[in-house]
Write a protein that holds these residues in place. Sequence first.
Motif: not given
Length: 176
Positions: A106, A115, A117, A131
């Motif tokens: 990202y 990132g 998540s 993220n």
Amino acid sequence: MNFSACSIAKSADFSNEAGFSLLEMMLVITISSLLAAVFLQLLVDIYQQNDFFSLNNAWQLDAYLAVDFIADQIKSSKKVEIIDQHQLDIFSYYNEEYQWLKFNVYQSNGNKNLGRSIGGSDLNYKDFGRNLSLFDGIDDLSFEIVKPGLLKISLTVKEKMKSGIKKLTVSRLIKI
């Protein structure tokens, strides 16, 4: 009388003994101070170079650790989904339970970042949150199926140095 003759003879011996002059003492102190200053400057230079090399190698170590972290999560996963070349979703054991994890690239402040998540704990419901940066300033991240059951992770990082931009690519093959 005998006593006074003895004391005159001893005082005559003191005047004949050689000693250091003030000039010789100042010269020794000056040379010693210069040598100490050169030695201390050498120690400071060595310490600063050591910090440079530590910082120089830290970004390389971080790249290896990021790829190792992703590989370990894939190895302990129940499900792996490659969304595209730059995003991977896995259902893996994380934070003492199975849950969805997403690894992707990202943009933030003009830099590409790796990132991560965290999603839901239900296999059928991903529900990813925001993220979290795993590695800042990467150049590229790719996930590629080389053969059925064999995944290749490649992470390319870059670092701006005085001599230019250095790049490092860390790859890992993982059986899925």
